[in-house]
Motif scaffolding. Structure first.
Motif, mmCIF file in Angstrom:
data_model
loop_
_atom_site.group_PDB
_atom_site.id
_atom_site.type_symbol
_atom_site.label_atom_id
_atom_site.label_comp_id
_atom_site.label_asym_id
_atom_site.label_seq_id
_atom_site.Cartn_x
_atom_site.Cartn_y
_atom_site.Cartn_z
ATOM 1 N N THR A 44 0.847 -1.190 0.000
ATOM 2 C CA THR A 44 0.000 0.000 0.000
ATOM 3 C C THR A 44 0.886 1.246 0.000
ATOM 4 O O THR A 44 2.048 1.193 0.365
ATOM 5 N N GLY A 45 0.312 2.363 -0.409
ATOM 6 C CA GLY A 45 1.070 3.608 -0.383
ATOM 7 C C GLY A 45 1.189 4.267 -1.740
ATOM 8 O O GLY A 45 2.006 5.163 -1.939
ATOM 9 N N GLY A 46 0.376 3.837 -2.720
ATOM 10 C CA GLY A 46 0.406 4.427 -4.052
ATOM 11 C C GLY A 46 1.238 3.655 -5.046
ATOM 12 O O GLY A 46 1.294 4.009 -6.231
ATOM 13 N N TYR A 47 1.876 2.575 -4.594
ATOM 14 C CA TYR A 47 2.787 1.819 -5.459
ATOM 15 C C TYR A 47 2.049 1.032 -6.539
ATOM 16 O O TYR A 47 2.536 0.897 -7.666
ATOM 17 N N ASN A 48 0.890 0.484 -6.212
ATOM 18 C CA ASN A 48 0.142 -0.287 -7.209
ATOM 19 C C ASN A 48 -0.407 0.603 -8.314
ATOM 20 O O ASN A 48 -0.428 0.206 -9.485
ATOM 21 N N LEU A 49 -0.837 1.817 -7.963
ATOM 22 C CA LEU A 49 -1.276 2.734 -9.011
ATOM 23 C C LEU A 49 -0.097 3.192 -9.862
ATOM 24 O O LEU A 49 -0.248 3.395 -11.067
ATOM 25 N N GLN A 50 1.083 3.328 -9.260
ATOM 26 C CA GLN A 50 2.259 3.676 -10.064
ATOM 27 C C GLN A 50 2.534 2.584 -11.093
ATOM 28 O O GLN A 50 2.890 2.881 -12.239
ATOM 29 N N ILE A 51 2.363 1.324 -10.695
ATOM 30 C CA ILE A 51 2.514 0.220 -11.655
ATOM 31 C C ILE A 51 1.518 0.384 -12.800
ATOM 32 O O ILE A 51 1.852 0.195 -13.974
ATOM 33 N N ALA A 52 0.289 0.740 -12.457
ATOM 34 C CA ALA A 52 -0.748 0.916 -13.485
ATOM 35 C C ALA A 52 -0.381 2.043 -14.448
ATOM 36 O O ALA A 52 -0.457 1.888 -15.671
ATOM 37 N N TRP A 53 0.012 3.209 -13.899
ATOM 38 C CA TRP A 53 0.348 4.354 -14.765
ATOM 39 C C TRP A 53 1.550 4.010 -15.656
ATOM 40 O O TRP A 53 1.535 4.277 -16.855
ATOM 41 N N SER A 54 2.594 3.447 -15.053
ATOM 42 C CA SER A 54 3.838 3.193 -15.789
ATOM 43 C C SER A 54 3.654 2.148 -16.885
ATOM 44 O O SER A 54 4.085 2.344 -18.027
ATOM 45 N N THR A 55 3.030 1.019 -16.544
ATOM 46 C CA THR A 55 2.841 -0.032 -17.561
ATOM 47 C C THR A 55 1.808 0.393 -18.593
ATOM 48 O O THR A 55 1.925 0.049 -19.768
ATOM 49 N N GLY A 56 0.797 1.142 -18.157
ATOM 50 C CA GLY A 56 -0.197 1.651 -19.097
ATOM 51 C C GLY A 56 0.417 2.600 -20.101
ATOM 52 O O GLY A 56 0.170 2.506 -21.313
ATOM 53 N N TYR A 57 1.251 3.515 -19.598
ATOM 54 C CA TYR A 57 1.931 4.451 -20.501
ATOM 55 C C TYR A 57 2.807 3.708 -21.492
ATOM 56 O O TYR A 57 2.790 3.997 -22.705
ATOM 57 N N LEU A 58 3.602 2.747 -21.001
ATOM 58 C CA LEU A 58 4.532 2.038 -21.872
ATOM 59 C C LEU A 58 3.791 1.218 -22.929
ATOM 60 O O LEU A 58 4.179 1.188 -24.102
ATOM 61 N N ALA A 59 2.692 0.564 -22.519
ATOM 62 C CA ALA A 59 1.895 -0.209 -23.480
ATOM 63 C C ALA A 59 1.285 0.704 -24.535
ATOM 64 O O ALA A 59 1.335 0.417 -25.735
ATOM 65 N N GLY A 60 0.710 1.825 -24.095
ATOM 66 C CA GLY A 60 0.060 2.743 -25.022
ATOM 67 C C GLY A 60 1.022 3.410 -25.975
ATOM 68 O O GLY A 60 0.767 3.493 -27.189
ATOM 69 N N SER A 61 2.156 3.902 -25.451
ATOM 70 C CA SER A 61 3.119 4.589 -26.310
ATOM 71 C C SER A 61 3.773 3.618 -27.281
ATOM 72 O O SER A 61 4.053 3.974 -28.441
ATOM 73 N N SER A 62 3.994 2.369 -26.841
ATOM 74 C CA SER A 62 4.583 1.362 -27.736
ATOM 75 C C SER A 62 3.611 0.977 -28.841
ATOM 76 O O SER A 62 3.976 0.887 -30.018
ATOM 77 N N ALA A 63 2.366 0.744 -28.454
ATOM 78 C CA ALA A 63 1.345 0.377 -29.447
ATOM 79 C C ALA A 63 1.069 1.524 -30.404
ATOM 80 O O ALA A 63 0.707 1.308 -31.567
#
Length: 451
Positions: A413-432
């Motif tokens: 807990t502490g915002g780390y799981n949402l950071q995973i979401a933002w980071s992997t989401g950005y990388l998937a979207g920008s790559s695609a």
């Protein structure tokens, strides 16, 4: 210029759609969400306040990822916590940093986080389709030149191989939507009322991906003791929790916890559920709570002597009001073994020292986790070895990307799981969203992309 479908309107999906649209203004990006609105799970995170990310340094981010932290190296450095905060600030959402480097919107309303993302989607002309459930992914076998692992490779020899390629999605009403790229951001299996029903795992399995065993994580514990019902609703701050398997210390942390009608919850307990190995959470474990961690037993005994001196003519039950919350007093008196009617000046040294030990080691027994309906996240998911960490693209299926909780990634807990979401989401979207990838497939029909 590509047509890109993103499945799932949670944080990872919304960020993937935004990034895909930003990667090339000519991209047609469609975001499919089966619920009636976007960000349904995001709305209830952080008790409705939404702990957007954590403002700690990179070392802290990685140390708080419990599963497959090395896989996140590219994602975290491609879009770190500072970029997340900067995105929301530039898009009109003021943020603040609280205890433990937790980042929240100044308004304390998760709805403002969702509204910011919705504005960003609209500004980038992302087409959002609500009440739209995906039944399956459309795919085909295509031929590609694969690099041979032979001496001929040095001479540029290539051999044609067959592999899978995503071509779109089929909706639950039978409608097919063609696409050049598909991003799966369907979430895990927790809080199923918000739509996290494991669809992404099924999509992945149907196309040959492996999914690790899934379990609830960041979830409350059941306890054995009957006195927990007397403490229901009581929140303890600045306490230290230690959890043991026999004599082996498994977990130790300082912070806040909560008693419930079934056991214990709160930040300390939720983090324990993520930190412990899954097999251990199925065993009976002993937990002790240090109610006064800031002082030693010797210092606590001296304080108790002062308290007793001031109340020497009072009954024991009426002399400890300054030590504990009101709800806790009857339980502490019962567990102490001291007669509640006994005058304080009659309490023996042995009884007093035993009471000190109780305060420093309040006992409880954990006997299992609550289910997915109360889990903040899911532990387990699509095997990350089958996903390219630099792009979030499948190594098995061309033009298919995964991001967020659907992957075998989880954190404290502490915002780390949402950071995973933002980071992997950005990388998937920008790559695609970029059309500059060259694809090569191995002899095992595993496709990878490279610039």
């Amino acid at each position: 210029m590509s047509k890109i479908i993103v499945i799932g309107g949670g944080p990872a999906g919304m960020f993937a759609a935004i990034a895909a649209a930003e990667a090339d203004s000519g991209n047609e990006v469609i975001l499919l969400e089966k619920n009636e609105k976007l960000g349904k799970k995001l709305y209830i995170t952080g008790k409705g306040r939404c702990n957007i990310t954590n403002a700690g340094d990179m070392e802290e981010l990685f140390s708080n990822v419990m599963t497959n932290s090395k896989f996140l190296y590219s994602a975290f450095y491609a879009y770190d916590n500072e970029r997340v905060i900067d995105f929301f600030e530039k898009n009109g959402l003021k943020t603040k940093v609280e205890r433990g480097n937790r980042v929240f919107p100044v308004s304390d309303h998760s709805s403002d986080v969702i509204a910011t993302l919705q504005r960003a989607l609209k500004e980038r002309r992302v087409r959002v389709m609500l009440h739209t459930e995906v039944e399956t992914l459309l795919h085909t076998e295509v031929e590609s030149a694969a690099e041979e692992k032979t001496p001929q490779k040095r001479q540029g020899s290539l051999e044609n191989k067959m592999f899978q390629k995503v071509t779109g999605v089929r909706l639950s009403d039978g409608t097919d939507i063609a696409a050049d790229k598909v991003i799966v951001a369907t979430g895990g299996f927790s809080y199923q009322t918000t739509g996290s029903t494991g669809d992404g795992y099924r999509f992945a399995k149907e196309l040959g991906h492996s999914v690790t065993e899934i379990r609830p994580s960041l979830v409350p514990f059941y306890t054995v003791e009957a006195y927990v019902t007397q403490l229901q609703g009581l929140s303890l701050k600045n306490v230290e929790v230690r959890i043991f398997d026999g004599k082996k210390l498994l977990y130790e942390e300082f912070g806040e916890m909560l008693f419930t009608h079934f056991g214990v919850s709160g930040p300390l307990i939720l983090s324990a559920s993520a930190a412990l190995k899954p097999a251990l959470t199925e065993k009976r474990l002993s937990m002790i709570i240090d109610l006064k961690p800031a002082i030693s037993e010797e210092q606590l005994d001296k304080r108790l002597l002062r308290e007793f001196e001031e109340a020497k003519n009072k009954q024991f039950k009426n002399s400890v009001g300054g030590l504990f919350p009101a709800k806790m007093i009857p339980v502490m008196i019962e567990l102490s073994g001291i007669d509640p009617e006994k005058k304080v000046n009659e309490i023996t040294r042995e009884e007093r020292l035993s009471f000190v030990k109780l305060i420093k080691a309040f006992p409880m027994t954990l006997n299992g986790l609550r289910d997915f309906n109360e889990a903040i996240i899911t532990k387990g998911g699509i095997k990350v070895k089958e996903v390219n960490p630099s792009t979030m693209e499948s190594k098995r299926v061309k033009n298919l990307y995964f991001c967020g909780e659907v992957l075998d990634l989880d954190a404290m807990t502490g915002g780390y799981n949402l950071q995973i979401a933002w980071s992997t989401g950005y990388l998937a979207g920008s790559s695609a969203g970029q059309d500059t990838m060259i694809y090569a497939c191995s002899e095992k029909n595993q496709c990878s992309s490279r610039e």
